[in-house]
Design a protein around this motif. Structure first.
Motif, PDB file in Angstrom:
ATOM      1  N   GLN A  62       0.842  -1.196   0.000  1.00  0.00           N
ATOM      2  CA  GLN A  62       0.000   0.000   0.000  1.00  0.00           C
ATOM      3  C   GLN A  62       0.876   1.244   0.000  1.00  0.00           C
TER       4      GLN A  62
ATOM      5  N   TYR B 119       1.316   5.234   0.696  1.00  0.00           N
ATOM      6  CA  TYR B 119       0.721   6.252   1.554  1.00  0.00           C
ATOM      7  C   TYR B 119       1.673   7.434   1.619  1.00  0.00           C
TER       8      TYR B 119
ATOM      9  N   VAL C   7      -3.374   5.727   8.466  1.00  0.00           N
ATOM     10  CA  VAL C   7      -2.015   6.171   8.796  1.00  0.00           C
ATOM     11  C   VAL C   7      -2.125   7.543   9.444  1.00  0.00           C
TER      12      VAL C   7
END
Length: 60
Positions: free
Chosen positions: A5, A7, A55
């Protein structure tokens, strides 16, 4: 099962990549940003197939 992922670091805004282990179920952990070295809080919610990653900075 692992997923990757992308981010953005909540401190420096740099794009970063996380490797997620979905086989461990829901997880909360802290990792340092590889760019600015500040602690990032990760919250992974998963049922083993579908998942969401949150996050946040240390102070959020």
């Amino acid at each position: 099962m692992q997923e990757i992922q992308d981010y953005e670091c909540p401190y420096c805004g740099e794009p970063v990549e996380a490797v997620l282990d979905l086989s461990g179920g829901d997880q909360a952990y802290i990792e340092d940003c590889p760019v600015c070295c500040r602690p990032i809080n990760f919250s992974l919610q998963t049922d083993g197939e579908d998942w969401t990653l949150d996050v946040r900075s240390e102070n959020e």
